[in-house]
Design a protein around this motif. Structure first.
Motif, PDB file in Angstrom:
ATOM      1  N   ASP A   1       0.838  -1.202   0.000  1.00  0.00           N
ATOM      2  CA  ASP A   1       0.000   0.000   0.000  1.00  0.00           C
ATOM      3  C   ASP A   1       0.876   1.256   0.000  1.00  0.00           C
ATOM      4  N   TYR A   2       1.895   1.232   0.857  1.00  0.00           N
ATOM      5  CA  TYR A   2       2.792   2.379   0.970  1.00  0.00           C
ATOM      6  C   TYR A   2       3.513   2.639  -0.356  1.00  0.00           C
ATOM      7  N   LEU A   3       4.011   1.583  -0.989  1.00  0.00           N
ATOM      8  CA  LEU A   3       4.732   1.737  -2.251  1.00  0.00           C
ATOM      9  C   LEU A   3       3.826   2.308  -3.341  1.00  0.00           C
ATOM     10  N   ILE A   4       2.600   1.815  -3.399  1.00  0.00           N
ATOM     11  CA  ILE A   4       1.651   2.310  -4.402  1.00  0.00           C
ATOM     12  C   ILE A   4       1.367   3.795  -4.181  1.00  0.00           C
ATOM     13  N   GLU A   5       1.166   4.186  -2.940  1.00  0.00           N
ATOM     14  CA  GLU A   5       0.819   5.568  -2.624  1.00  0.00           C
ATOM     15  C   GLU A   5       1.977   6.533  -2.828  1.00  0.00           C
ATOM     16  N   ASN A   6       3.217   6.080  -2.625  1.00  0.00           N
ATOM     17  CA  ASN A   6       4.356   6.998  -2.615  1.00  0.00           C
ATOM     18  C   ASN A   6       5.310   6.866  -3.788  1.00  0.00           C
ATOM     19  N   LYS A   7       5.022   5.978  -4.707  1.00  0.00           N
ATOM     20  CA  LYS A   7       5.923   5.736  -5.838  1.00  0.00           C
ATOM     21  C   LYS A   7       6.213   7.006  -6.619  1.00  0.00           C
ATOM     22  N   SER A   8       5.210   7.812  -6.856  1.00  0.00           N
ATOM     23  CA  SER A   8       5.390   9.015  -7.691  1.00  0.00           C
ATOM     24  C   SER A   8       6.316  10.043  -7.048  1.00  0.00           C
ATOM     25  N   LYS A   9       6.565   9.947  -5.753  1.00  0.00           N
ATOM     26  CA  LYS A   9       7.434  10.890  -5.045  1.00  0.00           C
ATOM     27  C   LYS A   9       8.888  10.421  -5.004  1.00  0.00           C
ATOM     28  N   MET A  10       9.154   9.240  -5.540  1.00  0.00           N
ATOM     29  CA  MET A  10      10.487   8.644  -5.444  1.00  0.00           C
ATOM     30  C   MET A  10      11.361   9.028  -6.637  1.00  0.00           C
ATOM     31  N   THR A  11      12.674   8.834  -6.460  1.00  0.00           N
ATOM     32  CA  THR A  11      13.611   9.036  -7.565  1.00  0.00           C
ATOM     33  C   THR A  11      13.353   7.958  -8.617  1.00  0.00           C
ATOM     34  N   LYS A  12      13.894   8.148  -9.806  1.00  0.00           N
ATOM     35  CA  LYS A  12      13.678   7.179 -10.894  1.00  0.00           C
ATOM     36  C   LYS A  12      14.208   5.793 -10.533  1.00  0.00           C
ATOM     37  N   LYS A  13      15.369   5.718  -9.903  1.00  0.00           N
ATOM     38  CA  LYS A  13      15.918   4.416  -9.524  1.00  0.00           C
ATOM     39  C   LYS A  13      15.070   3.760  -8.441  1.00  0.00           C
TER      40      LYS A  13
ATOM     41  N   GLN B   1      11.900   4.316  -8.021  1.00  0.00           N
ATOM     42  CA  GLN B   1      10.662   3.908  -8.693  1.00  0.00           C
ATOM     43  C   GLN B   1      10.843   2.572  -9.398  1.00  0.00           C
ATOM     44  N   ALA B   2      12.024   2.352  -9.971  1.00  0.00           N
ATOM     45  CA  ALA B   2      12.298   1.079 -10.641  1.00  0.00           C
ATOM     46  C   ALA B   2      12.287  -0.065  -9.628  1.00  0.00           C
ATOM     47  N   ILE B   3      12.888   0.169  -8.463  1.00  0.00           N
ATOM     48  CA  ILE B   3      12.865  -0.844  -7.400  1.00  0.00           C
ATOM     49  C   ILE B   3      11.428  -1.078  -6.953  1.00  0.00           C
ATOM     50  N   CYS B   4      10.694   0.004  -6.780  1.00  0.00           N
ATOM     51  CA  CYS B   4       9.295  -0.062  -6.353  1.00  0.00           C
ATOM     52  C   CYS B   4       8.472  -0.883  -7.349  1.00  0.00           C
ATOM     53  N   ASP B   5       8.628  -0.615  -8.633  1.00  0.00           N
ATOM     54  CA  ASP B   5       7.908  -1.373  -9.663  1.00  0.00           C
ATOM     55  C   ASP B   5       8.221  -2.859  -9.557  1.00  0.00           C
ATOM     56  N   TYR B   6       9.494  -3.174  -9.393  1.00  0.00           N
ATOM     57  CA  TYR B   6       9.890  -4.583  -9.311  1.00  0.00           C
ATOM     58  C   TYR B   6       9.268  -5.236  -8.070  1.00  0.00           C
ATOM     59  N   LEU B   7       9.306  -4.535  -6.947  1.00  0.00           N
ATOM     60  CA  LEU B   7       8.732  -5.085  -5.712  1.00  0.00           C
ATOM     61  C   LEU B   7       7.236  -5.319  -5.855  1.00  0.00           C
ATOM     62  N   LEU B   8       6.546  -4.381  -6.484  1.00  0.00           N
ATOM     63  CA  LEU B   8       5.096  -4.523  -6.645  1.00  0.00           C
ATOM     64  C   LEU B   8       4.744  -5.677  -7.584  1.00  0.00           C
ATOM     65  N   GLU B   9       5.548  -5.868  -8.617  1.00  0.00           N
ATOM     66  CA  GLU B   9       5.258  -6.920  -9.591  1.00  0.00           C
ATOM     67  C   GLU B   9       5.728  -8.301  -9.145  1.00  0.00           C
TER      68      GLU B   9
ATOM     69  N   PRO C   1      -5.669   9.398  -0.999  1.00  0.00           N
ATOM     70  CA  PRO C   1      -5.815  10.820  -1.337  1.00  0.00           C
ATOM     71  C   PRO C   1      -5.424  11.104  -2.794  1.00  0.00           C
ATOM     72  N   GLN C   2      -4.407  10.402  -3.284  1.00  0.00           N
ATOM     73  CA  GLN C   2      -3.985  10.566  -4.678  1.00  0.00           C
ATOM     74  C   GLN C   2      -5.107  10.192  -5.636  1.00  0.00           C
ATOM     75  N   LEU C   3      -5.781   9.076  -5.355  1.00  0.00           N
ATOM     76  CA  LEU C   3      -6.876   8.629  -6.207  1.00  0.00           C
ATOM     77  C   LEU C   3      -8.010   9.650  -6.189  1.00  0.00           C
ATOM     78  N   LEU C   4      -8.347  10.153  -5.011  1.00  0.00           N
ATOM     79  CA  LEU C   4      -9.411  11.150  -4.909  1.00  0.00           C
ATOM     80  C   LEU C   4      -9.055  12.405  -5.699  1.00  0.00           C
ATOM     81  N   ASP C   5      -7.796  12.853  -5.586  1.00  0.00           N
ATOM     82  CA  ASP C   5      -7.361  14.019  -6.352  1.00  0.00           C
ATOM     83  C   ASP C   5      -7.488  13.762  -7.848  1.00  0.00           C
ATOM     84  N   SER C   6      -7.103  12.579  -8.280  1.00  0.00           N
ATOM     85  CA  SER C   6      -7.181  12.231  -9.704  1.00  0.00           C
ATOM     86  C   SER C   6      -8.623  12.227 -10.191  1.00  0.00           C
ATOM     87  N   VAL C   7      -9.532  11.734  -9.377  1.00  0.00           N
ATOM     88  CA  VAL C   7     -10.952  11.715  -9.758  1.00  0.00           C
ATOM     89  C   VAL C   7     -11.467  13.150  -9.900  1.00  0.00           C
TER      90      VAL C   7
END
Length: 142
Positions: free
Chosen positions: A8-20, A22-30, A120-126
């Protein structure tokens, strides 16, 4: 991380992370079910970053070691495996006896998942999407 998981934390905060990160985050989520069996070096190689980057990512998440992060993924995987085995075992007994209980369990689990995804990110996007629709002169639907 209160009642939220590391996922949950990774999904919510991925966009605030550095590119590297974010790459780790993507791998962890998948690949979260495999993380508990990996070393720092293996994860770094899979993602294409250095081991120092993985360790910095781990510390930025608030873990004192990569082992502590791996334990979190192990616990998540263990919980998912437990829920899956309960669902599978429910099909082995008399369906009339457990059908209501099974439906209630599945319903509760789905509500829980939906609550965790309402961020909150999802609500903002909506709100942004609705504003764009309202301000549009033409809306094309495919």
């Amino acid at each position: 991380m209160d009642d939220r998981t590391i996922l949950d934390y990774l999904i919510e905060n991925k966009s605030k992370m550095t590119k590297k990160h974010q790459a780790i985050c993507d791998y962890l989520l998948e690949n979260h079910s495999e993380i508990s069996m990996m070393s720092v070096k293996e994860l770094a190689q899979e993602v294409g970053v250095g081991t120092t980057t993985v360790l910095r990512f781990t510390q930025d998440l608030g873990y004192s070691s990569f082992f502590d992060l791996k334990k979190q993924f192990f616990e998540i995987h263990k919980t998912y495996a437990s829920k899956w085995s309960r669902i599978q075992s429910s099909f082995d007994v008399d369906q009339d006896e457990n059908s209501d209980k099974l439906i209630e369990d599945i319903w509760s689990e789905n509500i829980s998942v939906l609550k965790r995804t309402l961020t909150p990110q999802l609500l903002d996007s909506v709100h942004v999407a609705v504003d764009l629709l309202v301000e549009s002169k033409h809306i094309h639907l495919a």
